[in-house]
Motif scaffolding. Structure first.
Motif, PDB file in Angstrom:
ATOM      1  N   THR A  95       3.595 -11.921  11.387  1.00 18.06           N
ATOM      2  CA  THR A  95       4.989 -12.099  10.983  1.00 18.06           C
ATOM      3  C   THR A  95       5.462 -13.551  11.109  1.00 18.06           C
ATOM      4  OG1 THR A  95       5.675 -11.466  13.227  1.00 18.06           O
ATOM      5  CG2 THR A  95       5.616  -9.727  11.551  1.00 18.06           C
ATOM      6  N   ARG A  96       4.658 -14.403  11.718  1.00 17.54           N
ATOM      7  CA  ARG A  96       5.007 -15.824  11.824  1.00 17.54           C
ATOM      8  C   ARG A  96       3.741 -16.648  11.663  1.00 17.54           C
ATOM      9  NH1 ARG A  96       8.367 -16.594  17.312  1.00 17.54           N
ATOM     10  NH2 ARG A  96       8.307 -18.763  16.621  1.00 17.54           N
ATOM     11  N   ALA A  97       3.845 -17.735  10.906  1.00 17.29           N
ATOM     12  CA  ALA A  97       2.706 -18.627  10.708  1.00 17.29           C
ATOM     13  C   ALA A  97       3.226 -19.993  10.286  1.00 17.29           C
ATOM     14  CB  ALA A  97       1.761 -18.077   9.644  1.00 17.29           C
ATOM     15  N   VAL A  98       2.390 -21.002  10.459  1.00 15.57           N
ATOM     16  CA  VAL A  98       2.665 -22.325   9.906  1.00 15.57           C
ATOM     17  C   VAL A  98       2.170 -22.299   8.469  1.00 15.57           C
ATOM     18  CG1 VAL A  98       2.194 -24.787  10.066  1.00 15.57           C
ATOM     19  CG2 VAL A  98       2.397 -23.422  12.145  1.00 15.57           C
ATOM     20  N   GLY A  99       3.095 -22.385   7.499  1.00 11.28           N
ATOM     21  CA  GLY A  99       2.728 -22.246   6.096  1.00 11.28           C
ATOM     22  C   GLY A  99       3.178 -23.411   5.249  1.00 11.28           C
ATOM     23  N   VAL A 122      -4.312 -11.422  32.161  1.00  6.00           N
ATOM     24  CA  VAL A 122      -2.996 -11.190  31.570  1.00  6.00           C
ATOM     25  C   VAL A 122      -2.919 -11.938  30.245  1.00  6.00           C
ATOM     26  CG1 VAL A 122      -0.501 -11.470  31.841  1.00  6.00           C
ATOM     27  CG2 VAL A 122      -1.915 -10.953  33.841  1.00  6.00           C
ATOM     28  N   GLN A 123      -2.442 -11.257  29.205  1.00  6.84           N
ATOM     29  CA  GLN A 123      -2.175 -11.938  27.946  1.00  6.84           C
ATOM     30  C   GLN A 123      -0.831 -12.637  28.074  1.00  6.84           C
ATOM     31  OE1 GLN A 123      -2.390  -9.523  24.358  1.00  6.84           O
ATOM     32  NE2 GLN A 123      -1.079 -10.963  23.252  1.00  6.84           N
ATOM     33  N   ILE A 124      -0.833 -13.971  28.018  1.00  8.72           N
ATOM     34  CA  ILE A 124       0.386 -14.746  28.219  1.00  8.72           C
ATOM     35  C   ILE A 124       1.220 -14.798  26.942  1.00  8.72           C
ATOM     36  CG2 ILE A 124       1.324 -16.996  28.851  1.00  8.72           C
ATOM     37  CD1 ILE A 124      -0.024 -15.492  31.161  1.00  8.72           C
ATOM     38  N   THR A 125       0.575 -14.988  25.812  1.00 12.51           N
ATOM     39  CA  THR A 125       1.293 -15.057  24.540  1.00 12.51           C
ATOM     40  C   THR A 125       1.585 -13.654  24.019  1.00 12.51           C
ATOM     41  OG1 THR A 125      -0.846 -15.235  23.424  1.00 12.51           O
ATOM     42  CG2 THR A 125       0.330 -17.281  23.900  1.00 12.51           C
ATOM     43  N   THR A 126       2.595 -13.567  23.179  1.00 13.26           N
ATOM     44  CA  THR A 126       2.938 -12.309  22.506  1.00 13.26           C
ATOM     45  C   THR A 126       2.626 -12.450  21.025  1.00 13.26           C
ATOM     46  OG1 THR A 126       4.712 -11.842  24.084  1.00 13.26           O
ATOM     47  CG2 THR A 126       4.804 -10.699  21.961  1.00 13.26           C
ATOM     48  N   ASP A 127       1.836 -11.519  20.488  1.00 11.84           N
ATOM     49  CA  ASP A 127       1.451 -11.585  19.081  1.00 11.84           C
ATOM     50  C   ASP A 127       2.674 -11.522  18.176  1.00 11.84           C
ATOM     51  OD1 ASP A 127      -1.080 -11.449  20.112  1.00 11.84           O
ATOM     52  OD2 ASP A 127      -1.541  -9.443  19.336  1.00 11.84           O
ATOM     53  N   HIS A 128       2.683 -12.343  17.153  1.00 11.17           N
ATOM     54  CA  HIS A 128       3.677 -12.251  16.088  1.00 11.17           C
ATOM     55  C   HIS A 128       3.038 -11.447  14.955  1.00 11.17           C
ATOM     56  CE1 HIS A 128       5.115 -16.278  17.874  1.00 11.17           C
ATOM     57  NE2 HIS A 128       5.840 -15.300  18.375  1.00 11.17           N
ATOM     58  N   SER A 129       3.077 -10.130  15.094  1.00 12.76           N
ATOM     59  CA  SER A 129       2.408  -9.260  14.140  1.00 12.76           C
ATOM     60  C   SER A 129       3.216  -7.986  13.925  1.00 12.76           C
ATOM     61  CB  SER A 129       1.005  -8.894  14.634  1.00 12.76           C
ATOM     62  OG  SER A 129       1.082  -8.082  15.785  1.00 12.76           O
ATOM     63  N   ASN A 135       2.704 -20.735  20.987  1.00 14.14           N
ATOM     64  CA  ASN A 135       2.134 -19.693  20.149  1.00 14.14           C
ATOM     65  C   ASN A 135       2.945 -19.461  18.883  1.00 14.14           C
ATOM     66  OD1 ASN A 135       0.338 -17.455  19.556  1.00 14.14           O
ATOM     67  ND2 ASN A 135       2.124 -16.160  19.913  1.00 14.14           N
ATOM     68  N   ILE A 136       2.220 -19.424  17.764  1.00 10.33           N
ATOM     69  CA  ILE A 136       2.718 -18.940  16.478  1.00 10.33           C
ATOM     70  C   ILE A 136       1.607 -18.064  15.907  1.00 10.33           C
ATOM     71  CG2 ILE A 136       3.384 -19.549  14.126  1.00 10.33           C
ATOM     72  CD1 ILE A 136       4.295 -22.281  15.232  1.00 10.33           C
ATOM     73  N   GLY A 137       1.869 -16.785  15.678  1.00 11.66           N
ATOM     74  CA  GLY A 137       0.862 -15.909  15.100  1.00 11.66           C
ATOM     75  C   GLY A 137       0.229 -14.970  16.106  1.00 11.66           C
ATOM     76  N   ASP A 138      -1.012 -14.559  15.828  1.00 17.03           N
ATOM     77  CA  ASP A 138      -1.658 -13.553  16.670  1.00 17.03           C
ATOM     78  C   ASP A 138      -2.943 -14.022  17.334  1.00 17.03           C
ATOM     79  OD1 ASP A 138      -3.270 -13.633  14.430  1.00 17.03           O
ATOM     80  OD2 ASP A 138      -3.339 -11.454  14.142  1.00 17.03           O
ATOM     81  N   SER A 139      -3.206 -15.333  17.333  1.00 17.56           N
ATOM     82  CA  SER A 139      -4.220 -15.839  18.265  1.00 17.56           C
ATOM     83  C   SER A 139      -3.606 -15.746  19.662  1.00 17.56           C
ATOM     84  CB  SER A 139      -4.607 -17.273  17.916  1.00 17.56           C
ATOM     85  OG  SER A 139      -5.207 -17.328  16.632  1.00 17.56           O
ATOM     86  N   ARG A 140      -4.416 -15.845  20.699  1.00 18.53           N
ATOM     87  CA  ARG A 140      -3.916 -15.507  22.032  1.00 18.53           C
ATOM     88  C   ARG A 140      -4.325 -16.510  23.104  1.00 18.53           C
ATOM     89  NH1 ARG A 140      -5.157  -8.926  22.258  1.00 18.53           N
ATOM     90  NH2 ARG A 140      -3.644  -8.349  20.627  1.00 18.53           N
ATOM     91  N   VAL A 141      -3.491 -16.562  24.147  1.00 14.35           N
ATOM     92  CA  VAL A 141      -3.838 -17.220  25.404  1.00 14.35           C
ATOM     93  C   VAL A 141      -3.849 -16.152  26.486  1.00 14.35           C
ATOM     94  CG1 VAL A 141      -3.163 -18.879  27.176  1.00 14.35           C
ATOM     95  CG2 VAL A 141      -2.820 -19.442  24.756  1.00 14.35           C
TER      96      VAL A 141
END
Length: 286
Positions: free
Chosen positions: A175-179, A142-149, A127-133
């Protein structure tokens, strides 16, 4: 409405065979002019990218990340080193379009892959960003990933409740992205493989319109992955469809126990795959 179908594959794993079924859909939504989401869904990698930045920049960013990850999935092996190398290449791809991208351009990258190289198979989320698993196991979601927001950071600091976070004005600020200027390392979570698990990998276009309870409701009501993603997309559009919407539903079937001779063959294959992965792994970068 996009046409959606369920795909399936029987995967040899140490000690048996695992049945996987999945379906995926992406839609522009009702308020956006273009779809800046991209996705890849094929064993062993299931991943969503949500682009941002300008009318074209977000499309370039998400497509670059997905195409680089597609090449990893199709060429193998999939592991953190090859994922990070692919994302480093995606950063260069994004930067190669200076007329359409800038410092505000980027993409989330979120998904899950099956690691069969050890003595026991495992899922690994990235995970990078606020899409989710999400994972539905034993009747609970359960939300497995933690949002980077920004909002997630405020919640973690105790300055916002989860309820207040739902409609916070900074809800879209990640707060995090592939840029185009720098790469980032995904967060990884390792999970056991269990019969009956259901994964949902989605962009925030879904979670803006459906709560976790709503996602679970449509999963409970639809056993077939294609029916589940279609029902969730319909509901998200009905609730406003304010953003691009991308959804992957991945079902984990019953592992079929191999015979002793097959188990020996599969164990040898797994050891060979692990050796091959070690031989071909390299640090992230071009």
């Amino acid at each position: 409405m996009p046409e959606v179908s369920t795909e399936s594959v029987a995967v040899p794993i140490p000690g048996g065979v695992l049945d996987l079924s999945w379906a995926a859909v992406t839609d522009t939504g009702r308020r956006r002019e273009v779809n800046q989401d991209a996705m890849f869904a094929a064993y062993p990698l299931f991943v969503v990218a949500d682009g941002m930045g300008g009318h074209v920049g977000g499309e370039i960013a998400s497509a670059s990340a997905i195409e680089r990850l597609r090449a990893v999935a199709e060429g193998g092996p999939v592991n953190p080193k090859t994922i990070e190398k692919a994302l480093a290449r995606a950063v260069k791809d994004i930067a190669s379009h200076p007329d359409a991208t800038d410092d505000g351009t980027g993409t989330t990258v979120t998904g899950v892959f099956l690691d069969t190289t050890g003595h026991t198979a495992h899922w690994v989320t990235l995970n990078i960003g606020d899409s989710r698993v999400y994972l539905v196991r034993d009747g609970a979601i359960v939300q497995i990933t933690t949002d980077h927001s920004v909002v997630q950071e405020l919640v973690a600091a105790g300055r916002l409740s989860p309820e207040e976070a739902e409609n916070h004005p900074y809800g879209n600020v990640i707060t995090r992205a592939v840029g185009p200027s720098e790469g980032v390392t995904p967060d990884y979570v390792r999970l056991d493989v269990l019969e009956g698990d259901r994964f949902v990998i989605c962009s925030d276009g879904l979670t803006k319109e459906l709560t976790d309870y709503g996602i679970r409701h449509f999963l409970d009501e639809n056993a077939d992955p294609a029916d589940a993603v279609t029902a969730m997309l319909d509901a998200a559009l009905e609730n406003g469809g304010r953003d691009n919407i991308t959804i992957i539903v991945l079902d984990v079937g019953r592992p079929a126990v191999a015979s002793p001779s097959e188990e020996g063959d599969e164990s040898g294959a797994a050891d060979a795959a692990a050796s091959d992965a070690d031989a071909h792994s390299s640090p992230a970068g071009d």
